[in-house]
Motif scaffolding. Structure first.
Motif, PDB file in Angstrom:
ATOM      1  N   HIS A  14       0.842  -1.191   0.000  1.00 49.39           N
ATOM      2  CA  HIS A  14       0.000   0.000   0.000  1.00 49.39           C
ATOM      3  C   HIS A  14       0.880   1.244   0.000  1.00 49.39           C
ATOM      4  N   GLU A  15       0.428   2.267  -0.698  1.00 49.96           N
ATOM      5  CA  GLU A  15       1.163   3.525  -0.764  1.00 49.96           C
ATOM      6  C   GLU A  15       1.227   4.175   0.612  1.00 49.96           C
ATOM      7  N   LEU A  16       2.358   4.780   0.922  1.00 49.33           N
ATOM      8  CA  LEU A  16       2.559   5.391   2.241  1.00 49.33           C
ATOM      9  C   LEU A  16       1.558   6.499   2.520  1.00 49.33           C
ATOM     10  N   ASP A  17       1.166   7.252   1.483  1.00 50.38           N
ATOM     11  CA  ASP A  17       0.302   8.407   1.720  1.00 50.38           C
ATOM     12  C   ASP A  17      -1.142   8.024   2.017  1.00 50.38           C
ATOM     13  N   LEU A  18      -1.444   6.723   2.030  1.00 46.34           N
ATOM     14  CA  LEU A  18      -2.761   6.257   2.455  1.00 46.34           C
ATOM     15  C   LEU A  18      -2.840   6.066   3.968  1.00 46.34           C
ATOM     16  N   PHE A  19      -1.699   6.166   4.659  1.00 42.95           N
ATOM     17  CA  PHE A  19      -1.619   5.869   6.089  1.00 42.95           C
ATOM     18  C   PHE A  19      -0.925   7.004   6.837  1.00 42.95           C
ATOM     19  N   CYS A  20      -1.060   6.957   8.148  1.00 43.63           N
ATOM     20  CA  CYS A  20      -0.338   7.902   9.002  1.00 43.63           C
ATOM     21  C   CYS A  20       1.047   7.331   9.276  1.00 43.63           C
ATOM     22  N   VAL A  21       2.037   7.920   8.625  1.00 46.51           N
ATOM     23  CA  VAL A  21       3.429   7.499   8.780  1.00 46.51           C
ATOM     24  C   VAL A  21       4.222   8.698   9.284  1.00 46.51           C
ATOM     25  N   PRO A  22       5.046   8.535  10.336  1.00 45.32           N
ATOM     26  CA  PRO A  22       5.841   9.664  10.826  1.00 45.32           C
ATOM     27  C   PRO A  22       6.643  10.312   9.694  1.00 45.32           C
ATOM     28  N   ARG A  23       6.625  11.643   9.652  1.00 44.22           N
ATOM     29  CA  ARG A  23       7.283  12.361   8.567  1.00 44.22           C
ATOM     30  C   ARG A  23       8.774  12.046   8.475  1.00 44.22           C
ATOM     31  N   HIS A  24       9.395  11.776   9.622  1.00 43.62           N
ATOM     32  CA  HIS A  24      10.833  11.518   9.578  1.00 43.62           C
ATOM     33  C   HIS A  24      11.181  10.186   8.922  1.00 43.62           C
ATOM     34  N   TYR A  25      10.163   9.362   8.621  1.00 43.44           N
ATOM     35  CA  TYR A  25      10.422   8.094   7.947  1.00 43.44           C
ATOM     36  C   TYR A  25       9.876   8.051   6.514  1.00 43.44           C
ATOM     37  N   GLU A  26       9.253   9.110   6.051  1.00 41.83           N
ATOM     38  CA  GLU A  26       8.552   9.059   4.769  1.00 41.83           C
ATOM     39  C   GLU A  26       9.465   8.706   3.596  1.00 41.83           C
ATOM     40  N   ASN A  27      10.714   9.095   3.645  1.00 43.04           N
ATOM     41  CA  ASN A  27      11.638   8.821   2.542  1.00 43.04           C
ATOM     42  C   ASN A  27      12.434   7.531   2.729  1.00 43.04           C
ATOM     43  N   ASP A  28      12.143   6.808   3.799  1.00 41.90           N
ATOM     44  CA  ASP A  28      12.920   5.619   4.145  1.00 41.90           C
ATOM     45  C   ASP A  28      12.212   4.302   3.815  1.00 41.90           C
ATOM     46  N   LEU A  29      10.948   4.383   3.400  1.00 45.82           N
ATOM     47  CA  LEU A  29      10.122   3.196   3.255  1.00 45.82           C
ATOM     48  C   LEU A  29       9.634   3.033   1.823  1.00 45.82           C
ATOM     49  N   ASP A  30       9.561   1.780   1.366  1.00 49.66           N
ATOM     50  CA  ASP A  30       9.029   1.515   0.024  1.00 49.66           C
ATOM     51  C   ASP A  30       7.506   1.486   0.029  1.00 49.66           C
ATOM     52  N   LYS A  31       6.930   0.778   1.005  1.00 46.22           N
ATOM     53  CA  LYS A  31       5.481   0.628   1.053  1.00 46.22           C
ATOM     54  C   LYS A  31       5.064   0.032   2.391  1.00 46.22           C
ATOM     55  N   VAL A  32       3.790   0.162   2.691  1.00 44.96           N
ATOM     56  CA  VAL A  32       3.188  -0.525   3.841  1.00 44.96           C
ATOM     57  C   VAL A  32       2.794  -1.917   3.371  1.00 44.96           C
ATOM     58  N   ILE A  33       3.296  -2.942   4.055  1.00 40.78           N
ATOM     59  CA  ILE A  33       2.977  -4.311   3.639  1.00 40.78           C
ATOM     60  C   ILE A  33       1.926  -4.952   4.547  1.00 40.78           C
ATOM     61  N   ILE A  34       1.895  -4.563   5.847  1.00 42.37           N
ATOM     62  CA  ILE A  34       0.837  -5.044   6.749  1.00 42.37           C
ATOM     63  C   ILE A  34       0.349  -3.859   7.575  1.00 42.37           C
ATOM     64  N   PRO A  35      -0.845  -3.338   7.301  1.00 42.15           N
ATOM     65  CA  PRO A  35      -1.373  -2.220   8.084  1.00 42.15           C
ATOM     66  C   PRO A  35      -1.631  -2.618   9.536  1.00 42.15           C
ATOM     67  N   HIS A  36      -1.592  -1.627  10.412  1.00 46.68           N
ATOM     68  CA  HIS A  36      -1.729  -1.875  11.846  1.00 46.68           C
ATOM     69  C   HIS A  36      -3.038  -2.585  12.191  1.00 46.68           C
ATOM     70  N   GLY A  37      -4.129  -2.201  11.543  1.00 44.67           N
ATOM     71  CA  GLY A  37      -5.416  -2.831  11.844  1.00 44.67           C
ATOM     72  C   GLY A  37      -5.420  -4.317  11.558  1.00 44.67           C
ATOM     73  N   LEU A  38      -4.770  -4.724  10.480  1.00 44.11           N
ATOM     74  CA  LEU A  38      -4.688  -6.146  10.140  1.00 44.11           C
ATOM     75  C   LEU A  38      -3.829  -6.895  11.153  1.00 44.11           C
ATOM     76  N   ILE A  39      -2.768  -6.259  11.619  1.00 44.93           N
ATOM     77  CA  ILE A  39      -1.942  -6.858  12.674  1.00 44.93           C
ATOM     78  C   ILE A  39      -2.789  -7.137  13.909  1.00 44.93           C
ATOM     79  N   MET A  40      -3.605  -6.164  14.297  1.00 50.89           N
ATOM     80  CA  MET A  40      -4.414  -6.304  15.509  1.00 50.89           C
ATOM     81  C   MET A  40      -5.460  -7.409  15.352  1.00 50.89           C
ATOM     82  N   ASP A  41      -6.119  -7.482  14.196  1.00 49.99           N
ATOM     83  CA  ASP A  41      -7.118  -8.528  13.978  1.00 49.99           C
ATOM     84  C   ASP A  41      -6.484  -9.917  14.038  1.00 49.99           C
ATOM     85  N   ARG A  42      -5.323 -10.053  13.414  1.00 49.47           N
ATOM     86  CA  ARG A  42      -4.644 -11.358  13.409  1.00 49.47           C
ATOM     87  C   ARG A  42      -4.165 -11.713  14.817  1.00 49.47           C
ATOM     88  N   THR A  43      -3.700 -10.727  15.561  1.00 45.10           N
ATOM     89  CA  THR A  43      -3.245 -10.959  16.935  1.00 45.10           C
ATOM     90  C   THR A  43      -4.396 -11.428  17.817  1.00 45.10           C
TER      91      THR A  43
END
Length: 215
Positions: A14-43
């Protein structure tokens, strides 16, 4: 055999700009592969499976620091909720151990266990090891060998992530959240040289960031 949600090698993420990502990491990441909500549901589902299988026993939940702390806290919150709202509940105590096997983005052949002297306290106990990610499996096999020397009554391992990699020893945990591609993942307490633990989603680190935060 453990069930899990598989993230394919060709997963577009998923594109980074679809999520809340700290600004200091915006240029360091390729994409979101597992959103936080999905992590919580699986947990939450993993917590239910653990209660189903270990609910007749007093469990000592052993958190593997540092990367496992967020998953550990959320998993225990779900187990606590199940204890309060279902007919089947389990007494739960916690302990912590630190394991280190990485330098920069490379897994080393050396596995350092910090706090291992206290493993003797787990003799005769039912132990649930909570880990963030299993890659080659050698780190967990080393920990299990040390733990077995202390003669626990039962040992189960839950890992949020298991990486598909040709370097794998073949080890598989008892409970798995997601099976993921052989990429360097950060976020949700997974780090690169201590950075990115404050990122809510699990993301793929880009090559520029590996150089930027290299030690």
């Amino acid at each position: 055999m453990a069930t899990y949600l598989q993230i394919a090698d060709d997963e577009k993420g998923h594109e980074l700009d679809l999520f809340c990502v700290p600004r200091h990491y915006e240029n360091d990441l390729d994409k979101v592969i597992i959103p936080h909500g999905l992590i919580m549901d699986r947990t939450e589902r993993l917590a239910r499976d653990i209660i189903r299988d270990m609910g007749e026993h007093h469990i000592v939940a052993l958190c593997v620091l540092k990367g496992g702390y967020k998953f550990f806290a959320d998993l225990l919150d779900y187990i606590k909720a199940l204890n309060q709202n279902s007919d089947k509940s389990v007494p739960l105590t916690v302990d912590f151990i630190r394991v280190k096997s990485y330098c920069n983005d490379k897994s080393t052949n050396s596995v350092k266990v910090i706090g291992g002297d206290e493993l003797s306290n787990l003799s005769g106990k039912n132990v649930l090891i909570v880990e963030d990610i299993v890659e080659t499996g050698r780190t967990m096999q080393t920990l299990l060998s040390l733990l077995n020397d202390c003669h626990p009554k039962m040992v189960k391992v839950v890992s949020l992530l298991v990486k598909r990699t040709p370097r794998s020893s073949g080890y598989r945990p008892d409970y798995i959240g997601f099976e993921v591609p052989d990429a360097f993942l950060v976020g949700y307490a997974l780090d690169y040289n201590e950075y990115f633990r404050d990122l809510s989603h699990i993301c793929i680190l880009n090559d520029q960031a590996k150089e930027k935060y290299k030690v």
